[in-house]
Motif scaffolding. Structure first.
Motif, short mmCIF file in Angstrom:
data_model
loop_
_atom_site.label_atom_id
_atom_site.label_comp_id
_atom_site.label_asym_id
_atom_site.label_seq_id
_atom_site.Cartn_x
_atom_site.Cartn_y
_atom_site.Cartn_z
N ALA A 59 -2.34 0.99 -3.68
CA ALA A 59 -2.51 1.65 -4.98
C ALA A 59 -2.94 0.61 -6.02
O ALA A 59 -3.82 0.87 -6.84
N VAL A 79 -6.51 0.64 -8.08
CA VAL A 79 -6.52 0.59 -9.54
C VAL A 79 -7.30 -0.64 -10.03
O VAL A 79 -8.02 -0.58 -11.03
N ASP A 129 -5.82 4.42 -13.29
CA ASP A 129 -4.55 3.79 -13.62
C ASP A 129 -3.50 4.06 -12.56
O ASP A 129 -2.44 3.44 -12.56
N TRP A 130 -3.79 5.01 -11.69
CA TRP A 130 -2.84 5.34 -10.63
C TRP A 130 -3.58 5.91 -9.42
O TRP A 130 -4.75 6.31 -9.54
N ALA A 131 -2.88 5.97 -8.30
CA ALA A 131 -3.46 6.49 -7.05
C ALA A 131 -2.44 7.36 -6.32
O ALA A 131 -1.24 7.08 -6.36
N MET A 132 -2.96 8.42 -5.68
CA MET A 132 -2.16 9.21 -4.74
C MET A 132 -2.99 9.29 -3.45
O MET A 132 -4.20 9.45 -3.50
N PHE A 133 -2.30 9.20 -2.32
CA PHE A 133 -3.03 9.18 -1.05
C PHE A 133 -2.79 10.46 -0.26
O PHE A 133 -1.72 11.07 -0.36
#
Lengths: 430, 430
Positions: free
Chosen positions: A100, A104, A111-115
């Motif tokens: 993440a 970014v 500003d953020w990550a989801m997988f």
């Protein structure tokens, strides 16, 4: 291949018994020329081998995932190291945080990550987040754009209900007026605008984004407090070491990634800006294997290579050599190609071939000589493809053009497996 | 772990910056006791280690995928062999045909197989196929049942529109009258009935299926030419070497699989009978990694172990030893447990603990001694769990019960992280 057994034909026959239609989805060869193999036994670098041992230079890259070459050593070493520790555990590995952070650090707007796993997961999640953002319903998208194979997006009507698309409003890609009209139609219920970074549809020429269109999408989202979603699943990291619109100066609120981000390992992602962080926590979204550590380790290694190597410049160089070579070659045989889109994601169609008879015959001529090209889907250039591979390709395509010149007068079109598609398009390959 | 660095706390802090909420989905520890680790560095057999190096006997099995043990050698050997050949190629490997044949040979009702990645893919695909079957819309399901995290199924409202569920009709699980009523409501528009093989919801006691309910579901589908869908994603191959209802004599038309079918490698599947084959070809369903060869090779090896080993009898034996031991132990400390569902997929709740204060305190006592139990989700027994592991578990849980006896009078409930859930349930843990 053991002896003379026609292994591939046997596989096709067995598949017809235990898989509906013998195969399904984007890798089905049902609409490809009959000589195209359905099953592949091996792949390495830029090459693959079918179940009968025939070798091909592969211009499809697994329909996108293969960015650095099949079995790319640096990524596979990271996979080996993580596999020795753990993969699908009762929680994610530390590598999830590392990934993440790397995402970014790489993608400016994020500003953020989801997988997640599928590209469809990422685009479907983006719609839920956009709707959760201000509790609105309408999503504006470009007509005939592929955003995945969920009920809201899948291109065939089977099993789909009108309600699945009740709050989708369609505009024309690259048409500012049409985009404004769609947003007006949404009124005070606009949740977001979802577009691909360039237009890359099957059977059609590709189109790079018009700056005015991209800027207007951003401006309309700002004006209406809606979220701009960039669907980078197919194009991500093929055009830039950032979002594909970064160089245009247009940043989305959400971006969807998949395909190449782990060089073939199963992973997709939704990235977002600070503005969308709260909304991203509202929907409940998950999957059994979304938090598996091995594909994340592959993605960390892939991102490192993206940042540190000249892969992008190399794919542009080889892609340009291929495009230029084919253009001259076609002309020398009396044909005219229209090659569209970025050179590293080429769509290669023949001019004056609305029923695809020339294109189908030509890719068959290339295939039988070991060059795997696609007659209606954009292709991909991987960084493992060398200039020698391009020269070899051009030698073979030259022979395919010569065959085509000989055979063209006798060709009947359209190819039966795409007759319905061709009829529905009525020559419109814009 | 290097030195005294509190690595896990550092990871949590970093995660909060780059992942919305610090984590999301079913593996988020937000609703678990604060001592539960979010990140795991390693897993092997039936054990796992958190990012600070603390070792646990793991009763969650990755929330299901771990059937034979983390890193199970026979499956990993198949993975090694396929990885050396290829994974995400331009078409599937021959292993796809082999796996479809193995699935059809293992699961009695199945005449064909389609593969995907998430359990949600398989259940969403089942709905589209059921709707495509006769062009009808209504799907009957049991209220409060988890069938995945797509807009039609996800348990939280964020981003979901009423239209996403427009043609879903809910009944009560195991209630024949309620099922009949729901089917009557569907009228001549019934596409299918979708149920889990037993009732396994979070925060609730589990319930095995009533024969009358299962038979009625089959009968109603036959009467109305609709499709019976069994959602085996969580329970598949945990209860039987076939569909979980096979021993009841009730066969579905479609069954959804995921989690354990490749022992932790990312794969899900929709299996179907001849009757549903034509409908399965109508929707366009696909995903970038659905045809990757490595997880399929893992599934072939997993299925072989399912057919040839005594894994099922072993998990029943160790699961029984755990259940019996805990029941006696609880009583000896003056507590009463209600342990429901199959012993190999246990749900362990305290009687007279509607606000979960006892359950939460008890699993914390076990966790600090190296036993990872879940306070509100069903657990899983993997075949790598030994009788010695169960004895070790019981030694530790005995100490946790002793702590609980000491601390119970001072406990305030409910735990704040589940207060809203507890209030919404109002004591209803049926």
């Amino acid at each position: 291949m053991p002896g003379d057994m026609p292994r591939h034909a046997d596989l096709m026959e067995r598949a017809r018994r235990v898989i509906p239609g013998g195969m399904y989805g984007h890798q089905s060869t049902a609409r490809l020329p009959a000589s195209f193999p359905q099953f592949f036994s091996r792949a390495e670098g830029a090459r693959m081998w079918d179940a009968d041992g025939r070798e091909f230079i592969d211009y499809m890259c697994g329909y996108g995932p293969n960015l650095f070459g099949y079995g790319f050593a640096k990524v596979e070493a990271a996979v080996d190291a993580q596999r020795a520790l753990g993969d699908s555990m009762t929680g994610p590995g530390p590598v999830m945080v590392e990934l993440a952070e790397a995402m970014v650090a790489t993608v400016a707007h994020a500003d953020w990550a989801m997988f997640c796993k599928n590209g469809t997961d990422a685009t479907s999640m983006a719609l839920l987040v956009a709707r959760a953002h201000r509790g609105r319903r309408k999503i504006v998208l470009a007509r005939d754009t592929y955003h995945g194979a969920a009920a809201w997006s899948t291109p065939r009507p089977g099993g789909v209900l009108p309600e699945d698309r009740a709050h989708l409003i369609y505009c024309r890609y690259n048409d500012p007026q049409s985009l404004e009209d769609a947003v007006r139609e949404a009124g005070d219920d606009l949740a977001g605008i979802c577009v691909t970074p360039f237009r890359h549809e099957t059977f059609r020429h590709q189109h790079l984004p018009e700056l005015e269109f991209a800027r207007l999408a951003r401006e309309l989202c700002d004006r209406h407090d809606a979220l701009l979603i960039l669907d980078e699943v197919r194009a991500g990291f093929r055009l830039a070491r950032d979002c594909s619109w970064h160089d245009l100066g247009v940043e989305p609120d959400l971006s969807c990634w998949g395909k190449a981000i782990a060089n073939g390992h199963p992973l997709s992602a939704l990235l977002g800006s600070e503005r969308a962080r709260e909304a991203a926590q509202k929907p409940y979204l998950t999957g059994s294997f979304w938090f598996s550590a091995v594909p994340m380790a592959a993605a960390v290694a892939t991102l490192k290579e993206i940042r540190e190597s000249d892969y992008l410049e190399r794919t542009i160089r080889t892609g340009t050599a291929l495009r230029d070579g084919l253009q001259q070659q076609a002309a020398s045989h009396g044909f005219s190609l229209r090659q569209t889109g970025p050179v590293q994601m080429p769509q290669i169609l023949f001019e004056e071939d609305d029923d695809f008879r020339l294109g189908y015959a030509w890719v068959e001529g290339a295939l039988k000589r070991g060059i795997y090209l696609h007659p209606f889907h954009n292709m991909f250039i991987c960084a493992a493809l060398t200039e020698a591979d391009v020269r070899e390709t051009l030698e073979k395509t030259d022979l395919a053009f010569a065959d085509l010149r000989r055979d063209a007068p006798g060709l009947q079109g359209p190819p039966p497996q795409i007759a319905a598609t061709v009829a529905a398009m009525a020559g419109d390959r814009r």
